[in-house]
Design a protein around this motif. Sequence first.
Motif, PDB file in Angstrom:
ATOM      1  N   LYS A 182       0.854  -1.163   0.059  1.00 35.37           N
ATOM      2  CA  LYS A 182      -0.008   0.107   0.133  1.00 35.37           C
ATOM      3  C   LYS A 182       0.768   1.329  -0.031  1.00 35.37           C
ATOM      4  N   LEU A 203      -6.069   3.185 -10.959  1.00 29.51           N
ATOM      5  CA  LEU A 203      -5.955   2.541  -9.504  1.00 29.51           C
ATOM      6  C   LEU A 203      -6.824   3.171  -8.543  1.00 29.51           C
ATOM      7  N   GLN A 257     -10.469   2.614  -9.173  1.00 28.20           N
ATOM      8  CA  GLN A 257     -10.965   1.152  -8.644  1.00 28.20           C
ATOM      9  C   GLN A 257     -11.236   1.234  -7.404  1.00 28.20           C
ATOM     10  N   LEU A 258     -10.348   1.891  -6.352  1.00 32.85           N
ATOM     11  CA  LEU A 258     -10.469   2.114  -5.057  1.00 32.85           C
ATOM     12  C   LEU A 258     -11.733   2.961  -4.700  1.00 32.85           C
ATOM     13  N   PHE A 312      -9.853   5.948  -1.115  1.00 32.88           N
ATOM     14  CA  PHE A 312      -8.100   6.290  -1.297  1.00 32.88           C
ATOM     15  C   PHE A 312      -7.707   7.418  -0.395  1.00 32.88           C
ATOM     16  N   GLN A 331      -7.486   6.364   3.119  1.00 35.87           N
ATOM     17  CA  GLN A 331      -6.640   5.280   3.111  1.00 35.87           C
ATOM     18  C   GLN A 331      -5.030   6.319   3.324  1.00 35.87           C
TER      19      GLN A 331
END
Length: 736
Positions: free
Chosen positions: A632, A677, A680-681, A686, A689
Amino acid sequence: MLWESHSIGIETCDRVATLWMSADPNGTTGWNDSLAQDWEAALAELEARPHLDVVILRTRNGGPWVATADPESLLALSTEPLMQQWVARGQAICDRLARLPMRTLALLEGGCTGLGLELALACDYRLGVTGPDAGFGFPGVSSLQLPVWGGLPRLAHFVGLNRALQLAQSGERISPRDAEKIGLIHEVVAARRAAIHLRTVSDSLQDRKGRLRLQWRTWQKSWEDRMSWMRRKSCQSALRSGQSTLASSAAMRAAICEILLRSAESPVDGQIAERNAFAKLLPMAESQSGLQLAVAAEQPLKPVAELVNPLPNLPMQVGVVGGGEHGCEIALWLAFQGREVILHELTAEAIQAADRRLQRSLERRVQSGWMTPLELTQIRQRIQTTITWNGFDSLTWVIEAVDEDTGVKMTVLQELEERCKPRTILASTTSTLKLEPMQSEMRRPGRFIGIHWPRSPLQAPVAELVAAPLTDRGTFATVHHWLRGLGQLPVAVSDLPGRIVQRLMLAGWSEAVILVSEGLPIAKVDALLRDYGVTMGPLSQLDEFGLERIAQLAEQMQHARGDRFAAALAMRPLRELGMLGRSSGAGFFEYENGTQGFSNDLAQMALWRDNEEDTISGYVFDPVQVLQDAQKRLLARVVNEAAQCLSEELIASPLTLDLVVVRATGWAAPQGGPLRLVDQLGVGGFVDQLHDLAKRYGSRFEPALELQRRAEANESFYGTESTVPTVPTIPLRQAG
């Protein structure tokens, strides 16, 4: 000419026919409906002439055979019947080629990959020609484009099942010498002897009695003899794992094993498996992302207005000032493209060092089978090294590649303005310095432009073009046209230190070094991104670039932008021990004759906690969580920097930025790039995160303003974007 179409022509002489292939009328090398029709018509012409003894298949310009399908044609296949029909048509063409009543000889100049290799495998004899770009394999598997025209079972027949699985699953391109060694091609000759040897082989095939047909029952028996019980179980295990997961890599491996297992039973079952695999993989999001990137790569960059004068032709002679590593790489790339190069250095000692660099680079290619000693000599003769300025007065393009120092570069540019013609285009390769201060001191600022290659132009065909405020639009359009003609993907970027790709790579590299400092094994750090689909791990990339060069680059970026790359990328303990990467024989990995070996335990110990305390995380005793967090972190640093670039650069769309990252850094093509990406998340997820990572590992993970803005507006990067990106318009100065 016996028969001719837009892309194929057939001529005959003494019962030997030559099928000449060329690019399609649109100038691309993609397989489309027009090219398929030409192949079908050409095969019909040959089938109607059974009296011929041999058919030679080759390209008119000596280049590679068609390698990939036209991405727009594949994107247009919207239903499963259309997908299976596309595969069946290609299978039929390869089968008709394999069943021709005369012997077939494929002359493979410039290498052969993808669909072209499937066509070549259907021929009786394959004659390879050496060259710097002459590779063989199926690199399309990295974007889920499998060989589905019968290429896999034919490949297994010629090279064996184990090697066929390795080539198909890895997407590796092998040299002509290695291809001959494993049986993929029959012979390899140097380019200068290709014409003579082609006639010799053709006469031999013409005199040989009987047919050289590949009988399926013979192939099936060979398959059963070679396929060990363990390998069959391995195929079946991969097949089950692919069916039980939605991961694209697992699905790809399962499709390869399914095709090979079914082909071993009967050719009909194998072809059905190929059609089903294609229909399953093409609609996947990863396949669609890769095709969209391919479409974006073909979009031309348009200046702000139409040019009055036509663009000049690509010059046959180019000047390069600076014989360091980067200058030598540029000189070699130009020489491989058939250009004559004048490489200038200040002193005789610098010239000798440049000569040694050039010789070492060419000798490595000879040792690996990509060139012959004679071709080494020919390439070397195209590069003239000199400490004088003789010949620069006749050049139309000069590339400056001296040290990253504003004073040094300005001195060189002023000297070039004195030595070169007024219309000569001067290009600087700087990546950490702004062009505007240098341009302001020039007498002809309109003829000045920046060209930055994030990696060696021999490895990654991406060039970042920088138009300073006073650059003429004609200068920009000319250099863009020239780079396209040399096989590069030119992308317009702002005049900011680090450009695009370098910033992203430095972010990922610095986090990888921090992970090693925390005690994570070097091999595992590299494997984290390779498992994601990146072609080369971050620590292997550092060794490839050279640790001394990266440390200097990070320090320059520190002064230019105030970024926190330098602290992690100083790598002082390794540099003090002489571990500078591949060139020194050791870095993060050990090297023998330039080949990477095991990870370097001494480097692991030397870097232990060699960073500021606030950048190193505390101990975590769950090994699974450690690896998950490490992956990650690596991805988050790159993605966060990419989002920041999008708001600061001239890049018009997320798709264009993702394309640059994939082409220049080896980012996983099926994943679509860093901004894909994020979608997609989910942008909001994101950002959350990143906030969590910032709390646990430091402020370097604070989300970029562009990400925060999109999260607050609930706006994705690709939500409202069309398949083909809008072409950026570059604000350039009108020619005066």
